[in-house]
Scaffold this motif. Structure first.
Motif, PDB file in Angstrom:
ATOM      1  N   THR A  61       0.688  -1.323  -0.126  1.00  0.00           N
ATOM      2  CA  THR A  61       0.078  -0.048  -0.024  1.00  0.00           C
ATOM      3  C   THR A  61       0.810   1.206  -0.155  1.00  0.00           C
ATOM      4  N   HIS A  62       0.240   2.395   0.119  1.00  0.00           N
ATOM      5  CA  HIS A  62       1.090   3.313   0.048  1.00  0.00           C
ATOM      6  C   HIS A  62       1.944   3.511   1.437  1.00  0.00           C
ATOM      7  N   ARG A  63       1.533   3.045   2.382  1.00  0.00           N
ATOM      8  CA  ARG A  63       2.246   2.973   3.819  1.00  0.00           C
ATOM      9  C   ARG A  63       2.970   1.998   4.203  1.00  0.00           C
ATOM     10  N   PHE A  64       2.915   0.741   3.681  1.00  0.00           N
ATOM     11  CA  PHE A  64       3.719  -0.285   3.941  1.00  0.00           C
ATOM     12  C   PHE A  64       3.823  -1.236   2.619  1.00  0.00           C
ATOM     13  N   ARG A  65       4.776  -2.481   2.911  1.00  0.00           N
ATOM     14  CA  ARG A  65       4.716  -3.512   2.029  1.00  0.00           C
ATOM     15  C   ARG A  65       4.632  -4.691   2.821  1.00  0.00           C
ATOM     16  N   LEU A  66       4.069  -5.743   2.300  1.00  0.00           N
ATOM     17  CA  LEU A  66       4.314  -7.075   2.728  1.00  0.00           C
ATOM     18  C   LEU A  66       5.736  -7.631   2.361  1.00  0.00           C
ATOM     19  N   ARG A  67       6.157  -8.520   3.047  1.00  0.00           N
ATOM     20  CA  ARG A  67       7.680  -8.934   2.559  1.00  0.00           C
ATOM     21  C   ARG A  67       7.804 -10.473   3.296  1.00  0.00           C
ATOM     22  N   GLU A  68       8.425 -11.287   2.802  1.00  0.00           N
ATOM     23  CA  GLU A  68       8.732 -12.401   3.494  1.00  0.00           C
ATOM     24  C   GLU A  68       9.535 -12.245   4.722  1.00  0.00           C
ATOM     25  N   LEU A  69       9.396 -12.657   5.917  1.00  0.00           N
ATOM     26  CA  LEU A  69      10.210 -12.649   7.169  1.00  0.00           C
ATOM     27  C   LEU A  69      11.579 -13.379   6.923  1.00  0.00           C
ATOM     28  N   ARG A  70      12.424 -13.064   7.676  1.00  0.00           N
ATOM     29  CA  ARG A  70      13.908 -13.476   7.444  1.00  0.00           C
ATOM     30  C   ARG A  70      14.461 -13.761   9.079  1.00  0.00           C
ATOM     31  N   GLU A  71      15.548 -14.434   8.865  1.00  0.00           N
ATOM     32  CA  GLU A  71      16.071 -14.828  10.255  1.00  0.00           C
ATOM     33  C   GLU A  71      16.578 -13.416  11.041  1.00  0.00           C
ATOM     34  N   ASP A  72      17.131 -12.604  10.189  1.00  0.00           N
ATOM     35  CA  ASP A  72      17.444 -11.251  10.640  1.00  0.00           C
ATOM     36  C   ASP A  72      16.427 -10.567  11.343  1.00  0.00           C
ATOM     37  N   MET A  91       7.136  -0.728   7.193  1.00  0.00           N
ATOM     38  CA  MET A  91       6.495   0.565   6.917  1.00  0.00           C
ATOM     39  C   MET A  91       7.613   1.126   5.879  1.00  0.00           C
ATOM     40  N   LYS A  92       7.059   1.782   4.800  1.00  0.00           N
ATOM     41  CA  LYS A  92       7.798   2.232   3.574  1.00  0.00           C
ATOM     42  C   LYS A  92       8.499   3.574   4.103  1.00  0.00           C
ATOM     43  N   ASN A  93       8.059   4.286   4.770  1.00  0.00           N
ATOM     44  CA  ASN A  93       8.894   5.581   5.212  1.00  0.00           C
ATOM     45  C   ASN A  93      10.190   5.137   5.835  1.00  0.00           C
ATOM     46  N   ASP A  94      10.219   4.333   6.770  1.00  0.00           N
ATOM     47  CA  ASP A  94      11.458   4.101   7.478  1.00  0.00           C
ATOM     48  C   ASP A  94      11.974   2.665   7.711  1.00  0.00           C
ATOM     49  N   GLY A  95      11.201   1.730   7.018  1.00  0.00           N
ATOM     50  CA  GLY A  95      11.490   0.257   7.055  1.00  0.00           C
ATOM     51  C   GLY A  95      11.518  -0.504   8.175  1.00  0.00           C
TER      52      GLY A  95
END
Length: 179
Positions: free
Chosen positions: A8-19, A72-76
């Motif tokens: 969306t304009h506010r966030f992205r969905l991404r796969e979770l990682r061990e880090d 969150m897209k604005n700051d990760g």
């Protein structure tokens, strides 16, 4: 290779990682998570990495879906997780979500859950998605109902009485998948 997931304009969905272990450790030990979802027994970063590796990350390979990070897209920063879980106790995948306290009450869960349902019924072509919620989690019950999920009733799963909701793939998606 990670799959392409909606945003969306506010966030992205991404796969979770061990880090993402520090995030997972904080979320899994949040009092709201413990009260409404349960204690996963994750108490340190090594256990958080194992939870991610054996849970969401393994689910991507096994099922083609899992719980995804809400970044969150604005700051990760990671606000929460939302996605689909395959449990042996249920006849189909279920929608799950959890957010850290600073991110609650901003509509992120509703947006992320809607994206997950669109992904489930679109690219994944799932016929139905379920959701389970504790009896006392009124906010989640309200959210599931605003998404169009229907209460199927209480069910005892792993010794706990939970409410089961469901939603079927919309007819328009059925036609698109068939055609």
């Amino acid at each position: 290779m990670p799959q392409s997931l909606p945003d969306t304009h506010r966030f992205r969905l991404r796969e979770l990682r061990e880090d993402d272990a520090a995030f997972a450790l904080a979320l899994l030990n949040d009092p709201g998570f413990l009260d409404h979802i349960g204690d996963r027994g994750v108490r340190d970063l090594d256990q958080a990495r194992a939870y991610l590796r054996d849970g969401p990350i393994a689910s991507y390979a096994r099922n083609g879906f899992g719980l995804w990070a809400v970044e969150m897209k604005n700051d990760g920063r990671l606000a929460g997780m939302c996605g689909l879980v395959r449990r042996d106790l249920l006849p189909g995948p279920d929608l799950g979500y959890a957010f850290l306290p600073p991110w609650r009450g901003q509509g992120l869960a509703r947006e992320a859950a809607r994206l997950c349902l669109d992904h489930a019924f679109g690219p994944l072509a799932l016929p139905r998605v379920l959701a389970i919620v504790t009896l006392g989690n009124v906010a989640s019950r309200r959210l599931l109902e605003t998404l169009g999920m229907r209460l199927q009733g209480p069910r005892t799963l792993d010794g706990e009485t939970l409410l089961v909701y469901e939603i079927d793939r919309p007819a328009a998606k059925e036609s698109a998948v068939a055609g």
